[in-house]
Scaffold this motif. Sequence first.
Motif, PDB file in Angstrom:
ATOM      1  N   ALA A 193      26.076  13.122   6.353  1.00 19.70           N
ATOM      2  CA  ALA A 193      25.451  12.220   7.324  1.00 19.70           C
ATOM      3  C   ALA A 193      24.206  11.565   6.724  1.00 19.70           C
ATOM      4  O   ALA A 193      23.987  10.361   6.888  1.00 19.70           O
ATOM      5  CB  ALA A 193      25.101  12.979   8.598  1.00 19.70           C
ATOM      6  N   PHE A 194      23.402  12.333   6.026  1.00 19.65           N
ATOM      7  CA  PHE A 194      22.203  11.790   5.378  1.00 19.65           C
ATOM      8  C   PHE A 194      22.589  10.757   4.316  1.00 19.65           C
ATOM      9  O   PHE A 194      21.987   9.683   4.240  1.00 19.65           O
ATOM     10  CB  PHE A 194      21.376  12.912   4.751  1.00 19.65           C
ATOM     11  CG  PHE A 194      20.176  12.411   3.999  1.00 19.65           C
ATOM     12  CD1 PHE A 194      19.053  11.986   4.684  1.00 19.65           C
ATOM     13  CD2 PHE A 194      20.187  12.357   2.617  1.00 19.65           C
ATOM     14  CE1 PHE A 194      17.941  11.500   3.991  1.00 19.65           C
ATOM     15  CE2 PHE A 194      19.086  11.886   1.919  1.00 19.65           C
ATOM     16  CZ  PHE A 194      17.955  11.452   2.608  1.00 19.65           C
ATOM     17  N   ASN A 195      23.593  11.072   3.516  1.00 20.02           N
ATOM     18  CA  ASN A 195      24.045  10.137   2.477  1.00 20.02           C
ATOM     19  C   ASN A 195      24.560   8.835   3.104  1.00 20.02           C
ATOM     20  O   ASN A 195      24.313   7.752   2.575  1.00 20.02           O
ATOM     21  CB  ASN A 195      25.129  10.777   1.613  1.00 20.02           C
ATOM     22  CG  ASN A 195      24.592  11.908   0.773  1.00 20.02           C
ATOM     23  OD1 ASN A 195      23.401  11.990   0.504  1.00 20.02           O
ATOM     24  ND2 ASN A 195      25.470  12.804   0.371  1.00 20.02           N
ATOM     25  N   ALA A 244      22.971   5.134   2.540  1.00 16.60           N
ATOM     26  CA  ALA A 244      23.798   4.018   2.079  1.00 16.60           C
ATOM     27  C   ALA A 244      23.618   2.811   3.002  1.00 16.60           C
ATOM     28  O   ALA A 244      23.554   1.666   2.532  1.00 16.60           O
ATOM     29  CB  ALA A 244      25.264   4.434   2.021  1.00 16.60           C
ATOM     30  N   LEU A 245      23.527   3.064   4.286  1.00 20.58           N
ATOM     31  CA  LEU A 245      23.273   1.970   5.222  1.00 20.58           C
ATOM     32  C   LEU A 245      21.918   1.314   4.938  1.00 20.58           C
ATOM     33  O   LEU A 245      21.807   0.087   4.948  1.00 20.58           O
ATOM     34  CB  LEU A 245      23.320   2.468   6.671  1.00 20.58           C
ATOM     35  CG  LEU A 245      24.690   2.795   7.229  1.00 20.58           C
ATOM     36  CD1 LEU A 245      24.556   3.446   8.608  1.00 20.58           C
ATOM     37  CD2 LEU A 245      25.546   1.545   7.322  1.00 20.58           C
ATOM     38  N   LEU A 246      20.911   2.130   4.697  1.00 20.91           N
ATOM     39  CA  LEU A 246      19.583   1.591   4.392  1.00 20.91           C
ATOM     40  C   LEU A 246      19.608   0.694   3.155  1.00 20.91           C
ATOM     41  O   LEU A 246      18.993  -0.373   3.129  1.00 20.91           O
ATOM     42  CB  LEU A 246      18.579   2.711   4.177  1.00 20.91           C
ATOM     43  CG  LEU A 246      18.027   3.398   5.419  1.00 20.91           C
ATOM     44  CD1 LEU A 246      17.151   4.578   5.017  1.00 20.91           C
ATOM     45  CD2 LEU A 246      17.223   2.426   6.263  1.00 20.91           C
ATOM     46  N   SER A 280      22.334  -3.403   9.576  1.00 15.79           N
ATOM     47  CA  SER A 280      23.311  -2.722  10.430  1.00 15.79           C
ATOM     48  C   SER A 280      22.669  -2.321  11.756  1.00 15.79           C
ATOM     49  O   SER A 280      21.552  -1.797  11.776  1.00 15.79           O
ATOM     50  CB  SER A 280      23.834  -1.465   9.728  1.00 15.79           C
ATOM     51  OG  SER A 280      24.613  -0.693  10.615  1.00 15.79           O
ATOM     52  N   PRO A 281      23.374  -2.537  12.872  1.00 12.55           N
ATOM     53  CA  PRO A 281      22.829  -2.120  14.167  1.00 12.55           C
ATOM     54  C   PRO A 281      22.629  -0.600  14.263  1.00 12.55           C
ATOM     55  O   PRO A 281      21.824  -0.134  15.067  1.00 12.55           O
ATOM     56  CB  PRO A 281      23.857  -2.605  15.178  1.00 12.55           C
ATOM     57  CG  PRO A 281      25.060  -2.970  14.409  1.00 12.55           C
ATOM     58  CD  PRO A 281      24.656  -3.200  12.998  1.00 12.55           C
ATOM     59  N   VAL A 282      23.306   0.138  13.428  1.00  9.64           N
ATOM     60  CA  VAL A 282      23.164   1.602  13.427  1.00  9.64           C
ATOM     61  C   VAL A 282      21.730   2.002  13.085  1.00  9.64           C
ATOM     62  O   VAL A 282      21.243   3.035  13.543  1.00  9.64           O
ATOM     63  CB  VAL A 282      24.167   2.237  12.436  1.00  9.64           C
ATOM     64  CG1 VAL A 282      23.937   3.722  12.282  1.00  9.64           C
ATOM     65  CG2 VAL A 282      25.596   1.957  12.876  1.00  9.64           C
ATOM     66  N   LEU A 283      21.031   1.173  12.336  1.00 10.57           N
ATOM     67  CA  LEU A 283      19.672   1.489  11.908  1.00 10.57           C
ATOM     68  C   LEU A 283      18.605   1.117  12.930  1.00 10.57           C
ATOM     69  O   LEU A 283      17.463   1.546  12.804  1.00 10.57           O
ATOM     70  CB  LEU A 283      19.369   0.795  10.580  1.00 10.57           C
ATOM     71  CG  LEU A 283      20.281   1.176   9.418  1.00 10.57           C
ATOM     72  CD1 LEU A 283      19.980   0.316   8.214  1.00 10.57           C
ATOM     73  CD2 LEU A 283      20.167   2.649   9.097  1.00 10.57           C
ATOM     74  N   GLU A 297      27.801   6.389  15.881  1.00 16.34           N
ATOM     75  CA  GLU A 297      28.181   6.507  14.470  1.00 16.34           C
ATOM     76  C   GLU A 297      28.144   7.960  14.000  1.00 16.34           C
ATOM     77  O   GLU A 297      29.079   8.447  13.375  1.00 16.34           O
ATOM     78  CB  GLU A 297      27.221   5.671  13.616  1.00 16.34           C
ATOM     79  CG  GLU A 297      27.504   5.712  12.143  1.00 16.34           C
ATOM     80  CD  GLU A 297      28.547   4.692  11.715  1.00 16.34           C
ATOM     81  OE1 GLU A 297      28.961   4.770  10.556  1.00 16.34           O
ATOM     82  OE2 GLU A 297      28.927   3.840  12.529  1.00 16.34           O
ATOM     83  N   PHE A 298      27.079   8.658  14.316  1.00 14.27           N
ATOM     84  CA  PHE A 298      26.921  10.004  13.791  1.00 14.27           C
ATOM     85  C   PHE A 298      27.575  11.063  14.664  1.00 14.27           C
ATOM     86  O   PHE A 298      27.955  12.123  14.172  1.00 14.27           O
ATOM     87  CB  PHE A 298      25.444  10.292  13.506  1.00 14.27           C
ATOM     88  CG  PHE A 298      24.976   9.523  12.309  1.00 14.27           C
ATOM     89  CD1 PHE A 298      25.248   9.964  11.030  1.00 14.27           C
ATOM     90  CD2 PHE A 298      24.319   8.307  12.463  1.00 14.27           C
ATOM     91  CE1 PHE A 298      24.863   9.224   9.923  1.00 14.27           C
ATOM     92  CE2 PHE A 298      23.920   7.562  11.362  1.00 14.27           C
ATOM     93  CZ  PHE A 298      24.196   8.021  10.086  1.00 14.27           C
ATOM     94  N   LEU A 299      27.763  10.805  15.929  1.00 14.12           N
ATOM     95  CA  LEU A 299      28.510  11.725  16.779  1.00 14.12           C
ATOM     96  C   LEU A 299      29.978  11.701  16.379  1.00 14.12           C
ATOM     97  O   LEU A 299      30.637  12.736  16.330  1.00 14.12           O
ATOM     98  CB  LEU A 299      28.347  11.367  18.255  1.00 14.12           C
ATOM     99  CG  LEU A 299      29.015  12.296  19.250  1.00 14.12           C
ATOM    100  CD1 LEU A 299      28.471  13.716  19.092  1.00 14.12           C
ATOM    101  CD2 LEU A 299      28.789  11.809  20.664  1.00 14.12           C
ATOM    102  N   THR A 300      30.493  10.517  16.060  1.00 18.67           N
ATOM    103  CA  THR A 300      31.880  10.398  15.605  1.00 18.67           C
ATOM    104  C   THR A 300      32.077  11.215  14.340  1.00 18.67           C
ATOM    105  O   THR A 300      33.076  11.922  14.197  1.00 18.67           O
ATOM    106  CB  THR A 300      32.234   8.918  15.353  1.00 18.67           C
ATOM    107  OG1 THR A 300      32.069   8.196  16.570  1.00 18.67           O
ATOM    108  CG2 THR A 300      33.644   8.758  14.858  1.00 18.67           C
TER     109      THR A 300
END
Length: 88
Positions: free
Chosen positions: A27-29, A33-35, A41-44, A53-56
């Motif tokens: 999850a951290f990686n 990668a998104l950063l 990305s809207p995830v950020l 994203e992370f619950l999935t």
Amino acid sequence: MFQAKPLTFQLESSRVAFAALYLQSIAFNHYMALLWFDPNSPVLSNWQAFAQEFLTEAKENLFNLQMCNDKWFTIFIIHFEKEAYKTG
């Protein structure tokens, strides 16, 4: 946590940044990668997108968890509970 400090976590991006501090391993990686590769990305910046994203990912980890022949049952239970906790 967010209700306890409404001014600190007023922005959704603040919530995402705080929660990201607790990400580990894959999850951290993924977050890093998104950063680096998708900083818009809207995830950020969107709490709902981040949580989804992370619950999935946690649900997939739980689904794919299996006990290997050389593992103790208690170790399997510990891993199961860890992934189950992440899914809520």
